[in-house]
Design a protein around this motif. Structure first.
Motif, PDB file in Angstrom:
ATOM      1  N   LEU A  82      42.307  46.071  54.608  1.00 56.16           N
ATOM      2  CA  LEU A  82      42.348  47.071  53.540  1.00 56.16           C
ATOM      3  C   LEU A  82      43.591  47.939  53.659  1.00 56.16           C
ATOM      4  N   VAL A  83      43.959  48.312  54.874  1.00 51.47           N
ATOM      5  CA  VAL A  83      45.175  49.107  55.080  1.00 51.47           C
ATOM      6  C   VAL A  83      46.400  48.345  54.566  1.00 51.47           C
ATOM      7  N   ILE A  84      46.454  47.052  54.814  1.00 49.42           N
ATOM      8  CA  ILE A  84      47.596  46.246  54.365  1.00 49.42           C
ATOM      9  C   ILE A  84      47.633  46.192  52.838  1.00 49.42           C
ATOM     10  N   GLU A  85      46.484  46.038  52.212  1.00 49.40           N
ATOM     11  CA  GLU A  85      46.433  46.076  50.745  1.00 49.40           C
ATOM     12  C   GLU A  85      46.981  47.406  50.227  1.00 49.40           C
ATOM     13  N   MET A  86      46.620  48.488  50.880  1.00 50.09           N
ATOM     14  CA  MET A  86      47.094  49.807  50.461  1.00 50.09           C
ATOM     15  C   MET A  86      48.606  49.933  50.663  1.00 50.09           C
ATOM     16  N   MET A  87      49.121  49.389  51.765  1.00 48.46           N
ATOM     17  CA  MET A  87      50.560  49.401  51.995  1.00 48.46           C
ATOM     18  C   MET A  87      51.287  48.668  50.874  1.00 48.46           C
ATOM     19  N   LEU A  88      50.778  47.511  50.499  1.00 50.63           N
ATOM     20  CA  LEU A  88      51.418  46.741  49.445  1.00 50.63           C
ATOM     21  C   LEU A  88      51.451  47.527  48.129  1.00 50.63           C
ATOM     22  N   LYS A  89      50.373  48.219  47.838  1.00 47.74           N
ATOM     23  CA  LYS A  89      50.324  49.031  46.627  1.00 47.74           C
ATOM     24  C   LYS A  89      51.377  50.135  46.670  1.00 47.74           C
ATOM     25  N   ASP A  90      51.493  50.796  47.803  1.00 50.87           N
ATOM     26  CA  ASP A  90      52.464  51.884  47.936  1.00 50.87           C
ATOM     27  C   ASP A  90      53.897  51.364  47.874  1.00 50.87           C
ATOM     28  N   PHE A  91      54.147  50.218  48.488  1.00 50.42           N
ATOM     29  CA  PHE A  91      55.498  49.668  48.465  1.00 50.42           C
ATOM     30  C   PHE A  91      55.853  49.119  47.083  1.00 50.42           C
ATOM     31  N   GLU A  92      54.873  48.679  46.340  1.00 53.95           N
ATOM     32  CA  GLU A  92      55.162  48.283  44.960  1.00 53.95           C
ATOM     33  C   GLU A  92      55.585  49.499  44.141  1.00 53.95           C
ATOM     34  N   VAL A 135      52.332  37.186  48.387  1.00 52.85           N
ATOM     35  CA  VAL A 135      50.909  36.841  48.317  1.00 52.85           C
ATOM     36  C   VAL A 135      50.287  37.119  49.677  1.00 52.85           C
ATOM     37  N   PHE A 136      49.189  37.858  49.665  1.00 51.86           N
ATOM     38  CA  PHE A 136      48.559  38.302  50.912  1.00 51.86           C
ATOM     39  C   PHE A 136      47.175  37.693  51.072  1.00 51.86           C
ATOM     40  N   SER A 137      46.946  37.140  52.249  1.00 52.45           N
ATOM     41  CA  SER A 137      45.648  36.571  52.619  1.00 52.45           C
ATOM     42  C   SER A 137      44.721  37.700  53.074  1.00 52.45           C
ATOM     43  N   SER A 138      43.863  38.150  52.169  1.00 54.20           N
ATOM     44  CA  SER A 138      42.940  39.227  52.479  1.00 54.20           C
ATOM     45  C   SER A 138      41.537  38.656  52.718  1.00 54.20           C
ATOM     46  N   THR A 139      40.510  39.461  52.556  1.00 52.24           N
ATOM     47  CA  THR A 139      39.167  39.011  52.925  1.00 52.24           C
ATOM     48  C   THR A 139      38.086  39.724  52.139  1.00 52.24           C
ATOM     49  N   CYS A 140      36.995  39.020  51.892  1.00 55.16           N
ATOM     50  CA  CYS A 140      35.831  39.638  51.250  1.00 55.16           C
ATOM     51  C   CYS A 140      35.124  40.597  52.195  1.00 55.16           C
ATOM     52  N   SER A 141      35.493  40.578  53.486  1.00 53.98           N
ATOM     53  CA  SER A 141      34.897  41.517  54.435  1.00 53.98           C
ATOM     54  C   SER A 141      35.170  42.961  54.053  1.00 53.98           C
ATOM     55  N   ILE A 142      36.174  43.176  53.238  1.00 55.00           N
ATOM     56  CA  ILE A 142      36.492  44.528  52.766  1.00 55.00           C
ATOM     57  C   ILE A 142      35.312  45.146  52.023  1.00 55.00           C
ATOM     58  N   TYR A 143      34.472  44.322  51.406  1.00 55.90           N
ATOM     59  CA  TYR A 143      33.336  44.856  50.642  1.00 55.90           C
ATOM     60  C   TYR A 143      32.194  45.317  51.533  1.00 55.90           C
ATOM     61  N   GLY A 144      32.209  44.941  52.806  1.00 58.07           N
ATOM     62  CA  GLY A 144      31.140  45.349  53.710  1.00 58.07           C
ATOM     63  C   GLY A 144      29.795  44.809  53.261  1.00 58.07           C
ATOM     64  N   ASN A 145      28.813  45.696  53.159  1.00 57.63           N
ATOM     65  CA  ASN A 145      27.496  45.328  52.636  1.00 57.63           C
ATOM     66  C   ASN A 145      27.459  45.688  51.155  1.00 57.63           C
ATOM     67  N   PRO A 146      27.729  44.718  50.274  1.00 58.09           N
ATOM     68  CA  PRO A 146      27.925  45.029  48.853  1.00 58.09           C
ATOM     69  C   PRO A 146      26.640  45.476  48.166  1.00 58.09           C
ATOM     70  N   LEU A 147      26.825  46.283  47.134  1.00 50.78           N
ATOM     71  CA  LEU A 147      25.690  46.738  46.329  1.00 50.78           C
ATOM     72  C   LEU A 147      25.290  45.694  45.301  1.00 50.78           C
ATOM     73  N   ASN A 148      26.257  44.902  44.855  1.00 54.37           N
ATOM     74  CA  ASN A 148      26.009  43.939  43.782  1.00 54.37           C
ATOM     75  C   ASN A 148      26.479  42.554  44.193  1.00 54.37           C
ATOM     76  N   VAL A 149      25.661  41.554  43.885  1.00 51.68           N
ATOM     77  CA  VAL A 149      25.991  40.160  44.155  1.00 51.68           C
ATOM     78  C   VAL A 149      25.668  39.359  42.896  1.00 51.68           C
ATOM     79  N   PRO A 150      26.570  38.465  42.427  1.00 52.08           N
ATOM     80  CA  PRO A 150      27.875  38.122  42.966  1.00 52.08           C
ATOM     81  C   PRO A 150      28.817  39.326  43.023  1.00 52.08           C
TER      82      PRO A 150
END
Length: 340
Positions: free
Chosen positions: A161-171, A128-143
């Protein structure tokens, strides 16, 4: 408040070991306490560069180690043989990441790579990885839903975001099943007042507001009052740290299901409060006058950041229980008598 029966790989008389990296930090320490209450056996790994040893109970196994030291990490995993990993360890100051991206890519990305590599080597399949909503930057849609494009606007968010991508590749290669939890504004403190939020420097709004109420700050700076919101100030989705702890445990339980898949999941309340609303409510709870000054906008601050949490409700059977009043009151209890 929340308690669970152990199931599947959480079965048996022996308490299941969960390695919690960054377990001496703000959110990590609350999760560790929550695991103990729910009859799990956490093992904390923390470098204490920014964590607090006092935030971890003496009965919890603690390893003072750095994820950048792969050999030490391997020794910790070999010694404790955890069945799952929950990864909180990271530097998380946006401004600092802009000023020193090398620090953030080294600590967050390289450290996470070492952890993921060690998990695979030791046949740990639940992460389980502690990520962040900051990945969305300035979102187009809210919520903001998980289908919102990833458009990070600072190095801190880039590293997540890089860590999320690593997890996907390692899966894909090694079968490392994982859940990335993108949460919004963590806030509040342990209702028992034992642990709470303590950063240096402090950059989060609610602790800053409460420090002003305590006289530790002269005033609160409000960055902009000309946004397209009801009172002109930014709106954010504040989620209690205990609700976050509950979601992380439910993510572990979800990964234990035979038909579970790796997922990215938002964690938020689905509602928001403006800066001026937080100040007003804090005045009501503390009984103190809180001085503030309107100043210019900060670059890159969106007007509204609120989560769409339907996926968390459906997949994790999770919903936030604690409202903004509990967030402020538990934080006030902690900041009025901090333990560290």
């Amino acid at each position: 408040m929340y308690f669970y029966k152990q199931q599947k790989f959480f079965q048996g008389e022996t308490k299941v070991k969960v390695l919690v990296t960054g377990g001496a930090g703000y959110i990590g320490s609350h999760f560790v306490k929550y695991l103990v209450k729910n009859n799990f056996s956490p093992v904390v790994l923390d470098s204490l560069v920014r964590g607090h040893r006092e935030a971890v109970g003496d009965s919890v196994p603690f390893e003072n180690a750095d994820l950048l030291d792969y050999d030490s990490l391997e020794k910790v995993i070999y010694k404790h043989k955890p069945e799952a990993i929950v990864h909180f360890a990271a530097f998380a100051y946006v401004g600092e990441s802009v000023e020193n991206p090398e620090l953030y890519y080294t600590n967050n990305v390289v450290g996470s790579f070492n952890l993921i590599k060690a998990a695979v080597k030791n046949n740990i399949k639940k992460f389980v990885f502690s990520s962040t909503c900051s990945i969305y930057g300035n979102p187009l849609n809210v919520p903001i839903s998980e289908s919102e494009p990833a458009k990070p606007i600072n190095p801190y968010a880039n590293t997540k975001l890089v860590i999320e991508m690593m997890l996907k590749d390692f899966e894909y290669k090694y079968g490392l099943k994982h859940v990335c939890l993108r949460y919004f504004n963590a806030a509040g403190a342990d209702p028992e007042g034992e642990i709470g939020e303590s950063h240096s420097p402090e950059t989060h709004l609610i602790p800053i507001v409460l420090e002003a109420a305590l006289g530790k700050r002269e005033k609160v700076f409000v960055f902009g009052n000309d946004y397209d919101t009801q009172d002109g100030t930014c709106i954010r989705d504040y989620i209690h740290v205990v609700d976050l702890a509950d979601a992380h445990l439910k993510a572990l339980l979800y990964l234990d299901k035979e038909n579970s898949t790796s997922e990215i999941i938002n964690l938020g309340t689905g509602a928001g409060n403006s800066v001026l609303e937080i100040i007003k409510r804090a005045e009501e709870i503390t009984g103190k006058k809180i001085n503030y000054e309107i100043t210019g906008r900060r670059p890159g601050d969106p007007a509204v950041l609120v989560a769409d949490n339907k996926k968390a409700r459906k997949l994790l059977d999770w919903k936030p229980e604690l409202k903004i009043e509990e967030i402020l009151s538990t934080a006030w209890k902690w900041h009025s008598n901090p333990r560290y």
